[in-house]
Scaffold this motif. Structure first.
Motif, short mmCIF file in Angstrom:
data_model
loop_
_atom_site.label_atom_id
_atom_site.label_comp_id
_atom_site.label_asym_id
_atom_site.label_seq_id
_atom_site.Cartn_x
_atom_site.Cartn_y
_atom_site.Cartn_z
N LEU A 1 -4.01 1.93 -29.55
CA LEU A 1 -3.47 1.02 -28.55
C LEU A 1 -2.10 1.46 -28.05
O LEU A 1 -1.91 1.73 -26.87
CB LEU A 1 -3.41 -0.40 -29.11
CG LEU A 1 -2.86 -1.48 -28.18
CD1 LEU A 1 -3.71 -1.60 -26.92
CD2 LEU A 1 -2.77 -2.81 -28.91
N GLY A 2 -1.12 1.56 -28.93
CA GLY A 2 0.24 1.84 -28.50
C GLY A 2 0.76 3.23 -28.81
O GLY A 2 1.85 3.59 -28.40
N ASN A 3 -0.01 4.01 -29.55
CA ASN A 3 0.33 5.39 -29.90
C ASN A 3 1.60 5.49 -30.72
O ASN A 3 2.40 6.42 -30.56
CB ASN A 3 0.42 6.26 -28.64
CG ASN A 3 0.49 7.75 -28.92
OD1 ASN A 3 1.19 8.47 -28.23
ND2 ASN A 3 -0.22 8.23 -29.90
N ILE A 4 1.79 4.53 -31.67
CA ILE A 4 2.91 4.67 -32.59
C ILE A 4 2.49 4.56 -34.06
O ILE A 4 3.28 4.87 -34.93
CB ILE A 4 4.07 3.69 -32.30
CG1 ILE A 4 3.63 2.24 -32.45
CG2 ILE A 4 4.70 3.99 -30.96
CD1 ILE A 4 4.79 1.26 -32.50
N CYS A 5 1.27 4.13 -34.33
CA CYS A 5 0.83 3.96 -35.73
C CYS A 5 -0.36 4.86 -36.06
O CYS A 5 -0.21 5.91 -36.67
CB CYS A 5 0.47 2.50 -36.02
SG CYS A 5 1.84 1.34 -35.88
N ARG A 6 -1.55 4.43 -35.65
CA ARG A 6 -2.78 5.11 -36.08
C ARG A 6 -2.97 6.49 -35.47
O ARG A 6 -3.21 7.47 -36.18
CB ARG A 6 -4.00 4.23 -35.76
CG ARG A 6 -3.99 2.91 -36.49
CD ARG A 6 -5.08 1.99 -36.02
NE ARG A 6 -4.81 1.53 -34.66
CZ ARG A 6 -5.64 0.82 -33.92
NH1 ARG A 6 -6.82 0.50 -34.39
NH2 ARG A 6 -5.31 0.43 -32.71
N SER A 7 -2.91 6.58 -34.15
CA SER A 7 -3.21 7.88 -33.53
C SER A 7 -2.16 8.94 -33.84
O SER A 7 -2.53 10.10 -34.07
CB SER A 7 -3.48 7.73 -32.02
OG SER A 7 -2.38 7.19 -31.34
N PRO A 8 -0.85 8.62 -33.90
CA PRO A 8 0.07 9.68 -34.30
C PRO A 8 -0.09 10.07 -35.77
O PRO A 8 0.11 11.23 -36.13
CB PRO A 8 1.46 9.12 -34.02
CG PRO A 8 1.29 7.67 -33.79
CD PRO A 8 -0.14 7.44 -33.42
N MET A 9 -0.49 9.09 -36.62
CA MET A 9 -0.76 9.42 -38.02
C MET A 9 -1.94 10.40 -38.10
O MET A 9 -1.91 11.37 -38.85
CB MET A 9 -1.05 8.15 -38.82
CG MET A 9 -1.09 8.36 -40.32
SD MET A 9 -1.55 6.87 -41.25
CE MET A 9 -0.11 5.84 -41.02
N ALA A 10 -2.97 10.15 -37.29
CA ALA A 10 -4.13 11.05 -37.26
C ALA A 10 -3.75 12.40 -36.67
O ALA A 10 -4.17 13.44 -37.19
CB ALA A 10 -5.26 10.41 -36.45
N GLU A 11 -2.96 12.40 -35.60
CA GLU A 11 -2.52 13.66 -34.99
C GLU A 11 -1.78 14.53 -36.00
O GLU A 11 -2.10 15.71 -36.18
CB GLU A 11 -1.62 13.39 -33.79
CG GLU A 11 -1.01 14.65 -33.19
CD GLU A 11 0.06 14.41 -32.15
OE1 GLU A 11 0.72 15.39 -31.76
OE2 GLU A 11 0.24 13.25 -31.70
N ALA A 12 -0.78 13.95 -36.67
CA ALA A 12 0.02 14.72 -37.62
C ALA A 12 -0.82 15.19 -38.81
O ALA A 12 -0.70 16.34 -39.25
CB ALA A 12 1.19 13.87 -38.10
N THR A 13 -1.69 14.31 -39.31
CA THR A 13 -2.54 14.66 -40.45
C THR A 13 -3.51 15.77 -40.08
O THR A 13 -3.69 16.74 -40.83
CB THR A 13 -3.29 13.41 -40.95
OG1 THR A 13 -2.33 12.42 -41.33
CG2 THR A 13 -4.19 13.73 -42.13
N MET A 14 -4.13 15.65 -38.92
CA MET A 14 -5.09 16.67 -38.48
C MET A 14 -4.38 18.00 -38.23
O MET A 14 -4.88 19.06 -38.62
CB MET A 14 -5.81 16.19 -37.22
CG MET A 14 -6.91 17.12 -36.76
SD MET A 14 -8.30 17.09 -37.91
CE MET A 14 -9.59 17.71 -36.83
N ARG A 15 -3.21 17.95 -37.62
CA ARG A 15 -2.45 19.18 -37.38
C ARG A 15 -2.13 19.86 -38.71
O ARG A 15 -2.24 21.09 -38.83
CB ARG A 15 -1.17 18.87 -36.61
CG ARG A 15 -0.39 20.14 -36.24
CD ARG A 15 0.84 19.87 -35.41
NE ARG A 15 0.44 19.38 -34.11
CZ ARG A 15 0.85 18.22 -33.59
NH1 ARG A 15 1.68 17.45 -34.23
NH2 ARG A 15 0.44 17.85 -32.40
N ASP A 16 -1.74 19.07 -39.71
CA ASP A 16 -1.45 19.62 -41.03
C ASP A 16 -2.69 20.29 -41.63
O ASP A 16 -2.61 21.40 -42.16
CB ASP A 16 -0.97 18.48 -41.95
CG ASP A 16 -0.61 18.96 -43.33
OD1 ASP A 16 0.39 19.70 -43.46
OD2 ASP A 16 -1.31 18.59 -44.29
N ARG A 17 -3.85 19.63 -41.51
CA ARG A 17 -5.09 20.21 -42.03
C ARG A 17 -5.45 21.51 -41.30
O ARG A 17 -5.91 22.47 -41.90
CB ARG A 17 -6.26 19.23 -41.87
CG ARG A 17 -6.11 17.91 -42.59
CD ARG A 17 -5.98 18.12 -44.09
NE ARG A 17 -6.20 16.92 -44.87
CZ ARG A 17 -5.24 16.10 -45.27
NH1 ARG A 17 -3.99 16.31 -44.92
NH2 ARG A 17 -5.53 15.06 -46.03
#
Length: 156
Positions: free
Chosen positions: A9-25
């Motif tokens: 929804l706001g791109n400050i909780c779930r999707s940035p957490m997924a972005e950073a986690t996926m980038r790390d993987r």
């Protein structure tokens, strides 16, 4: 280059957490030159802001970088740029489908379709629930599964 966009929804909780986690993987798998990740929100509520403090805290504990990440809203050009659009819940999925530009080659899949350990259809929004730990567990599992699917689908 394979491109993945996580959407909430706001791109400050779930999707940035997924972005950073996926980038790390992706970095740990040595695939940074083949897979690119970003995130966006369906709303513009937090545009330009960094990830939520709790999201930054969870990522920091896991030693996952979120440096330079800023909230942005989904744009029409995202339908041209990305191969995968991954909404975090059913509402985000509906919003994306209403926004959708005709592209047969883009894969739109709810994030929870990659999480076998839960029967929930949505990643709960920790902005309202406060349960960032639960969200991180779901995101970790989903990112691992998504990365394996991408590797299989693209012969990586």
């Amino acid at each position: 280059m394979i491109r993945v966009l996580f959407v909430c929804l706001g791109n400050i909780c779930r999707s940035p957490m997924a972005e950073a986690t996926m980038r790390d993987r992706i970095e740990k798998a040595g695939l940074s030159d083949q897979i690119e990740v970003d995130s966006a929100g369906t709303g513009d509520y937090h545009e330009g802001k960094p990830p939520h403090a709790e999201t930054r805290g969870i990522l920091g504990k896991a030693d996952i970088s979120y440096e330079g990440m800023r909230a942005r809203q989904v744009e029409e050009g995202d339908w041209e740029k990305f191969d995968y659009l991954i909404p975090m819940d059913r509402k985000n999925l509906r919003d994306l489908k209403a926004f959708e530009v005709a592209h047969d080659d883009i894969k739109v899949v709810k994030f929870m379709d990659y999480v076998a350990s839960s029967e929930s259809e949505d990643v709960p929004d920790p902005y309202f629930s406060g349960n960032f730990d639960e969200v991180y567990e779901l995101i970790t599992e989903g990112c691992d599964t998504l990365l394996e699917d991408i590797k299989q689908d693209h012969g990586l």
